[in-house]
Design a protein around this motif. Sequence first.
Motif, mmCIF file in Angstrom:
data_model
loop_
_atom_site.group_PDB
_atom_site.id
_atom_site.type_symbol
_atom_site.label_atom_id
_atom_site.label_comp_id
_atom_site.label_asym_id
_atom_site.label_seq_id
_atom_site.Cartn_x
_atom_site.Cartn_y
_atom_site.Cartn_z
ATOM 1 N N ALA A 166 0.825 -1.210 0.000
ATOM 2 C CA ALA A 166 0.000 0.000 0.000
ATOM 3 C C ALA A 166 0.857 1.257 0.000
ATOM 4 O O ALA A 166 0.505 2.270 -0.621
ATOM 5 N N GLN A 167 2.008 1.194 0.657
ATOM 6 C CA GLN A 167 2.882 2.370 0.759
ATOM 7 C C GLN A 167 3.759 2.542 -0.481
ATOM 8 O O GLN A 167 4.028 3.681 -0.891
ATOM 9 N N CYS A 168 4.204 1.434 -1.082
ATOM 10 C CA CYS A 168 5.142 1.484 -2.218
ATOM 11 C C CYS A 168 4.459 0.900 -3.454
ATOM 12 O O CYS A 168 4.319 -0.325 -3.559
ATOM 13 N N SER A 169 4.071 1.765 -4.361
ATOM 14 C CA SER A 169 3.319 1.304 -5.529
ATOM 15 C C SER A 169 4.145 0.404 -6.445
ATOM 16 O O SER A 169 3.589 -0.332 -7.258
ATOM 17 N N ASN A 170 5.480 0.446 -6.328
ATOM 18 C CA ASN A 170 6.327 -0.399 -7.184
ATOM 19 C C ASN A 170 6.615 -1.768 -6.560
ATOM 20 O O ASN A 170 7.276 -2.595 -7.192
ATOM 21 N N PHE A 171 6.149 -2.016 -5.344
ATOM 22 C CA PHE A 171 6.311 -3.326 -4.719
ATOM 23 C C PHE A 171 5.251 -4.255 -5.281
ATOM 24 O O PHE A 171 4.122 -4.290 -4.819
ATOM 25 N N ARG A 172 5.626 -5.032 -6.298
ATOM 26 C CA ARG A 172 4.642 -5.817 -7.024
ATOM 27 C C ARG A 172 5.120 -7.234 -7.323
ATOM 28 O O ARG A 172 4.593 -7.892 -8.219
ATOM 29 N N LEU A 173 6.093 -7.725 -6.574
ATOM 30 C CA LEU A 173 6.575 -9.102 -6.717
ATOM 31 C C LEU A 173 7.012 -9.621 -5.357
ATOM 32 O O LEU A 173 7.527 -8.851 -4.543
ATOM 33 N N LEU A 174 6.820 -10.913 -5.129
ATOM 34 C CA LEU A 174 7.311 -11.514 -3.897
ATOM 35 C C LEU A 174 8.001 -12.824 -4.233
ATOM 36 O O LEU A 174 7.445 -13.675 -4.921
ATOM 37 N N LYS A 175 9.226 -12.962 -3.755
ATOM 38 C CA LYS A 175 9.973 -14.209 -3.913
ATOM 39 C C LYS A 175 10.008 -14.900 -2.562
ATOM 40 O O LYS A 175 10.690 -14.452 -1.635
ATOM 41 N N GLY A 176 9.233 -15.974 -2.456
ATOM 42 C CA GLY A 176 9.255 -16.761 -1.239
ATOM 43 C C GLY A 176 10.322 -17.836 -1.314
ATOM 44 O O GLY A 176 10.986 -18.019 -2.337
ATOM 45 N N GLU A 177 10.496 -18.550 -0.253
ATOM 46 C CA GLU A 177 11.477 -19.631 -0.208
ATOM 47 C C GLU A 177 11.083 -20.526 0.940
ATOM 48 O O GLU A 177 11.671 -20.488 2.020
#
Length: 307
Positions: A166-177
């Motif tokens: 919500a705060q960072c509009s460019n945060f659009r991927l998540l790499k889990g492990e």
Amino acid sequence: MKPSSTQPVGVAGIYPILYAFFDGSNRLDRDAMRRQMETIVRTGAPGAAVLGLATEVNKLSRTEREQVIRWAIEDSGDSLPIAVTISGATIDAQRDLASFAIEQGATWLILQPPVLHAGETPRPEAFYFDFFAAVMQGFDGPVGIQNAPEYLGVGLSHESLERLAAQCSNFRLLKGEGPSILLAETVARIGHLMPVLNGRGGLELLDNLRAGCAGMIVAPDCFDWQQRIYKAFSDGDDAQAEQLYKEVLPGIVFVMQSLDTLICYGKRIAAWRMGFDVEHDRDTTLLPTRFGLEAARRFAQRLGPLA
């Protein structure tokens, strides 16, 4: 269940992350790195990643990290997206490398949290939230984070991931492990906001896809087989996907005993499948044995040439 339909265009499938090959002088092997990327392009990968754990990033100098980025983008011929993993102990260090990667033509960034060293006091989750937000600020294009508390020792909760998006509009991927049962919870919470990718060499590949993962980031040794599995699953051919996974799983299990095993034997399987040998191991804690090499060669032969 089909792979998530919420991912941005191009962020789905099996993404190989480059190994670091070294020559007899302990320098990055230019020819081997070129052959690796050219092979990845020929096999039709949807994209590639660099500077993760498989790339032995902790053993690379800043100059070598820049070399890996430049070579990967150059050798891809701008024919596929390149994701660059960004690590560093400080915000400035990560922003500096991120800026370099973007200037060279990187398509995505994947931020790693600054890791704790022996004797350091654990930091609160809020520290990592603020750290990621500060690194992301002002960059265009998709930025992700590697959220792997089971492996890295630190990570963000689902609530923090939602707030960061919500705060960072460019945060659009998540790499889990992590295990598929944990990734399923993550997808359920934030899968509508961004694609969630897993790794772990392709362990639980089908269950990760059933959980809603958009794809996987894996080392190159058997990524082509995993692409075939992904396509069969996406096409609704569960029987074919299951059969292919049964065939490739013993090789995945062999190299995924530890990170050291992956670097020692997974890299050799990939090299043999691409038609060359690993010349040199850098600062490894696991040296190949005769038995291990025989097993790795057997798996390479079963997998066949990596065209």
